[in-house]
Design an enzyme around this catalytic site. Structure first.
Site, PDB file in Angstrom:
ATOM      1  N   SER A 182      -9.656   1.292   3.220  1.00  0.00           N
ATOM      2  CA  SER A 182      -8.813   2.116   2.373  1.00  0.00           C
ATOM      3  C   SER A 182      -7.769   1.331   1.579  1.00  0.00           C
ATOM      4  O   SER A 182      -7.200   1.874   0.644  1.00  0.00           O
ATOM      5  CB  SER A 182      -8.106   3.158   3.230  1.00  0.00           C
ATOM      6  OG  SER A 182      -7.196   2.516   4.104  1.00  0.00           O
TER       7      SER A 182
ATOM      8  N   SER B  21      -9.634  -1.195   7.341  1.00  0.00           N
ATOM      9  CA  SER B  21      -9.094  -0.954   6.003  1.00  0.00           C
ATOM     10  C   SER B  21      -8.358  -2.125   5.360  1.00  0.00           C
ATOM     11  O   SER B  21      -8.024  -2.062   4.181  1.00  0.00           O
ATOM     12  CB  SER B  21      -8.157   0.263   6.020  1.00  0.00           C
ATOM     13  OG  SER B  21      -8.907   1.446   6.077  1.00  0.00           O
TER      14      SER B  21
ATOM     15  N   LYS C 148       0.862  -1.191   0.000  1.00  0.00           N
ATOM     16  CA  LYS C 148       0.000   0.000   0.000  1.00  0.00           C
ATOM     17  C   LYS C 148       0.895   1.236   0.000  1.00  0.00           C
ATOM     18  O   LYS C 148       1.902   1.274   0.724  1.00  0.00           O
ATOM     19  CB  LYS C 148      -0.865  -0.050   1.263  1.00  0.00           C
ATOM     20  CG  LYS C 148      -1.938   1.007   1.398  1.00  0.00           C
ATOM     21  CD  LYS C 148      -2.754   0.735   2.673  1.00  0.00           C
ATOM     22  CE  LYS C 148      -3.912   1.714   2.860  1.00  0.00           C
ATOM     23  NZ  LYS C 148      -4.732   1.377   4.044  1.00  0.00           N
TER      24      LYS C 148
END
Lengths: 481, 484
Positions: free
Chosen positions: B150, B174, B75
């Site tokens: 997310s 997330s 990420k």
């Protein structure tokens, strides 16, 4: 109208740790801007603070020295505000649960009396960087070398009642942090900085007046002058029927006045909250005990010991114990065999005068304590008269050699050999028949003339006591006139 | 079928049936072919190929580890040295991290081949992936739907078969919610297990890095590498993490799984079938189910949406245009520099949370909001602690719905916040939690969630692994065009 003056000081002491408060970057002024600012000090994304265990130990040592309540759990908090030299947009400080709670400091005031001044708390926080306004013509530069330097903020109770008391308190604190070896106390370089809260109230009133805060006083003299100015300013405002505005003021030493700082919005909201990057720090009874065990002899105890054990007067004890380098010098000279009284006299006399002349500090004094002890030994054993000792002292300042080396090379021993002195006395008497007659006619003062002649003839080396005795023996008592 | 799981790749590498270089080329090609998903913000073929060659050499020298030569991606909230690290924010569009996050450094040390940086909601704030300054990520199961957030790119890149595992972060769900939306297994470890050093902060007391992959087995491999104490994070827990094998092999028969009925009743009816089947499946494995109550349910989301923005509001103060990141053109003075740099650099959701959080910490509101939310947080932890007196782990839904349509909740932030209501409690309590695929509804994956006491990741990984030995939900793949 009579006014009571109420003063409290907030002192920031930079702690002498190897690394910064929350990173392993060196805690040192870098040669070039931003040299000692690591990713943590720059506040780069993803960086995290890790508390410096040494800073925590030094803070606890301070707490132990002022006999304070030491925290069992201490919490770091974020103080939020935007400023270009504050890299993260918040300063890591402490609000609730400071590392050092209430304690007190015994302060020797100018009149010699001792007064206990309360210390509300002391907490750890990181220093900010510096905005540099004169490096470029059209912009401000940021130097983050100082960012992250560990500070101990020491907050006094409002228990000081004059500029002189405030200075005495700051001197005591300055000496304490140096004695504890937690801060170098260098005020010029900002290692120890002071803010003063000053207010006036009608004499005897229970209600405190509105205070102003004078920021960044970096010398004892500025502290005294700034407070003196501020007291007078507030007095004039109040007596003119005005009100004191609560504000932050800056002292300008060039104009010897305080004036309001660039106006900030009233009561900025710092939105303090516990820093979620740092868990509460738990301190055990062992941590507290270790802090107490790490304490050197404190200034107050030194003063008492000098007076009772060493037989010095109260004022001598104060002079010697109230400044770390003086006490260290004194004790080193004692360790080298010198007698307390003699060292005390020289420290308050010749050495103080010399430091005054040169503007140096005792830390850099050219004559080491053991060398002073060597010089005093030559006075005690009669090798040097006090006059000769001063001559040798001055040579030592120049050459940094031991007294014995100088005495030997320059033949500065006082002459105590009776045979040699008797011959000299006979010579001088013979050469000055007129004065002998005057003496015998009753002018006793003429003896001084002979002593002068003899000292001159001996090159200043004759032992004065012995000379007097020999002269009197040779001349007899002065006549009745 | 091409190799698309970490364990299969590992076995093939160990058997000499493939090479890191071949796997990396396959991954790079897939990333190119599926660029429309917008899973990657930064792809670095040069670095990946060099790492692959080094990994092959290392394996040949007999010094490989489980991850040596496996293509992975992280990420874009993890710093990686020399690479763009944007947090999907315009604020950091041109920023390159000068150092590796601890989790990234540990992957590199293990010989993993890092392909690049994955899309996300800006600063990890969002539950759909739509808050990225660089465009939304699409769900490989249905390109008209969100992959969740997310960690949107982290889920999409695995579900699309580009890489077999990714790193994500989980502040309020997330990792788990996108894992559920994309048919994956995702682990949010105990708070403090994975170092936050180099992980750009959203809400420091809640943020936790973890892994997404097809199976519990693969998640365990990554977790055992990235987890364990790190002296650079003061909130890092002491101790190391057990090897993957040990994390997966705890006996599950005889364990008691608490099932909070109220959570199951609150999900969309379409999810109820798969969740009920999953409960039966656990029973078939010898796990005892026990109905329990978690009385805080309604308070978790409001408490979270005070605490997380409060922390975020100050974590994001460093983006001021002074030292790094976006700076506005020609500021007239300092205030202008701050206002415009931040105004231009941050997206609307980030601003919303900074404002909310600033308010919650302000004088006069602190007690009513921040302090009160902390009280709720403690209460939640206590009620979990109490629950774990009588059960070994908990099973509950991961999300109230399956993946929703792109744009569907865009203008309704509160509805989007409610997306996290089953995942937030584990963050507030710092508990390890895992989402695993438990079936499908209308061709979209459904996730179930396992929670355990602190540091008991092995218990939920073992439960998930046992479940995956007797089910095939984690073996389903999206078809090229969309819905299977």
């Amino acid at each position: 109208m009579n006014w009571d003056v109420v003063i409290g000081l907030e002192v920031h002491a930079q702690l002498q740790t190897a690394s910064k408060l929350f990173s392993s970057a060196p805690n040192a002024a870098g040669a070039t801007p931003n040299e000692t600012a690591s990713a943590v000090e720059l506040g780069l994304p993803g960086t995290l603070p890790v508390p410096n265990a040494e800073a925590i130990r030094l803070a606890l040592r301070f707490g132990a020295a002022i006999d304070a309540a030491l925290a069992t759990e201490t919490i770091f908090a974020r103080k939020n505000y935007f400023y270009p030299d504050l890299p993260k947009g918040y300063q890591i400080s402490q609000l609730d649960a400071p590392i050092v709670g209430r304690g007190s400091l015994s302060v020797v005031m100018a009149n010699g009396a001792t007064k206990a001044i309360g210390i509300t708390r002391a907490h750890l926080e990181e220093d900010a960087g510096k905005s540099v306004h004169d490096a470029y013509s059209d912009r401000t530069a940021i130097d983050l070398n100082r960012a992250g330097t560990p500070l101990l903020e020491i907050v006094s109770e409002p228990e000081l009642h004059s500029a002189q008391e405030a200075v005495a308190y700051l001197r005591e604190l300055h000496n304490l942090v140096r004695t504890l070896e937690i801060c170098d106390g260098n005020m010029n370089e900002g290692s120890l900085r002071c803010d003063a809260n000053v207010s006036l109230k009608p004499a005897g009133s229970e209600v405190l007046g509105t205070r102003t805060e004078i920021k960044n006083l970096n010398s004892f003299r500025f502290l005294e002058r700034a407070i003196t100015y501020e007291i007078e300013r507030q007095r004039l405002v109040l007596e003119g029927g005005g009100v004191v505005v609560q504000e932050t003021r800056l002292y300008d030493p060039d104009r010897d006045e305080t004036r309001p700082m660039r106006s900030k919005e009233e009561a900025e909201d710092y939105r303090y909250f516990p820093d979620p990057d740092l868990l509460p720090i738990l301190l055990t009874a062992d941590d507290h005990a270790a802090a107490r065990a790490s304490l050197p002899e404190l200034p107050a105890a030194k003063r008492a010991r000098y007076e009772t054990d060493l037989g010095l007067t109260a004022s001598e004890a104060r002079l010697l114990a109230s400044e770390r380098s003086t006490a260290a010098y004194f004790e080193a000279a004692l360790a080298a065999g010198a007698a307390p009284k003699g060292v005390a006299n020289w420290l308050s006399g010749e050495i103080a005068a010399q430091l005054n002349r040169s503007g140096e500090t005792l830390d850099a004094f050219p004559i080491a304590p053991a060398q002073l002890a060597g010089l005093l030994a030559r006075i005690d054993d009669g090798t040097l008269s006090s006059k000769l000792a001063k001559t040798v002292f001055e040579r030592m300042l120049e050459t940094r050699e031991d007294a014995d080396v100088i005495i030997e090379r320059e033949g500065l021993k006082q002459v105590s050999d009776s045979g040699a002195l008797e011959a000299l006395v006979a010579e001088v008497i013979e050469a000055n028949p007129g004065q002998v007659e005057q003496y015998r006619a009753g002018k006793g003062k003429v003896l001084g003339f002979f002593v002068g002649q003899l000292m001159k003839a001996s090159g200043g080396k004759a032992n004065p006591q012995q000379l007097n005795a020999l002269l009197k023996a040779a001349l007899g008592e002065p006549g009745e006139g | 079928m091409s190799l698309d799981t970490l364990s299969a790749m590992r076995r093939a590498l160990e058997a000499g049936e493939t090479t890191a270089v071949a796997l990396t080329e396959q991954a790079l090609a897939a990333a190119e072919a599926k660029a429309d998903l917008n899973a990657f913000l930064h792809l670095d073929p040069t670095q990946a190929r060099a790492a692959a060659e080094a990994a092959d050499a290392r394996r040949q020298a007999g010094e490989g580890t489980a991850l040596t030569g496996i293509p992975l991606a992280v990420k874009d909230i993890f710093c990686s040295e020399g690479d763009p690290t944007t947090a999907a924010s315009r604020m950091l569009a041109n920023w390159r991290a000068p150092y590796d996050a601890t989790a990234v450094a540990r992957l590199k040390d293990a010989g993993a081949v890092l392909l690049g940086k994955l899309n996300l909601d800006e600063f990890a704030m969002g539950a759909s992936g739509e808050n990225s300054a660089f465009g939304p990520t699409l769900n490989p199961w249905d390109r008209t739907r969100v992959p969740g957030g997310s960690s949107s790119g982290s889920a999409a890149a695995v579900a699309a078969g580009i890489v077999p595992a990714t790193l994500g972060t989980d502040t309020g769900g997330s990792i788990r919610q996108p894992a559920a939306f994309c048919g994956l297994t995702g682990l949010k470890p105990t708070y403090g297990r994975v170092s936050r050093w180099g992980m750009i902060a959203f809400a420091s007391s809640l943020d936790q890095g973890g892994a997404l992959a097809w199976s519990a087995e693969d998640v365990a491999e990554v977790f055992s590498v990235i987890g364990g104490h790190d002296p650079r994070d003061a909130t890092s827990a002491p101790g190391t993490v057990a090897p993957a094998g040990a994390l997966l092999s705890a006996p599950v028969a005889g364990l008691t799984l608490g099932v909070p009925e109220a959570f199951f009743e609150a999900v969309d009816s379409a999810l109820q079938g798969p969740l009920a089947e999953a409960r039966a499946q656990f029973e078939a494995l010898g796990v005892r189910l026990k109905a329990i109550e978690l009385p805080f349910a309604g308070d978790a989301v409001p408490a979270y949406y005070v605490l997380a923005p409060a922390e975020a509001s100050t974590n994001l103060s460093r983006y001021d245009g002074v030292r790094f990141g976006h700076r506005c053109e020609n500021p007239v003075d300092l205030d202008d520099l701050y206002r415009r740099s931040r105004g231009e650099g941050f997206g609307p959701e980030v601003k919303r949370r900074i404002l909310t959080g600033t308010y919650a910490l302000s004088v006069g509101y602190y007690d009513a909001y921040y302090r009160q939310a902390q009280r709720v947080r403690r209460r939640i932890l206590e009620s979990f602690t109490e629950a774990f007196q009588s059960v070994d782990a908990l099973f509950l839904p991961t999300t109230p719905t399956t993946a929703f349509k792109l744009g569907e909740k865009r203008n309704d932030p509160i509805a989007l916040y409610e997306e996290d209501r089953f995942t937030i409690p584990a963050n507030l309590a710092g508990l390890p939690a895992l989402s695993l695929p438990v079936g499908f509804s209308n061709g979209l994956p459904v996730g179930g969630q396992l929670l355990a006491p602190h540091f008991e990741e092995g218990r939920i990984l073992s439960l998930a692994h046992a479940f995956q030995q007797v089910t095939d939900h984690h073996q389903q793949r999206p078809t090229a065009g969309g819905v299977a």
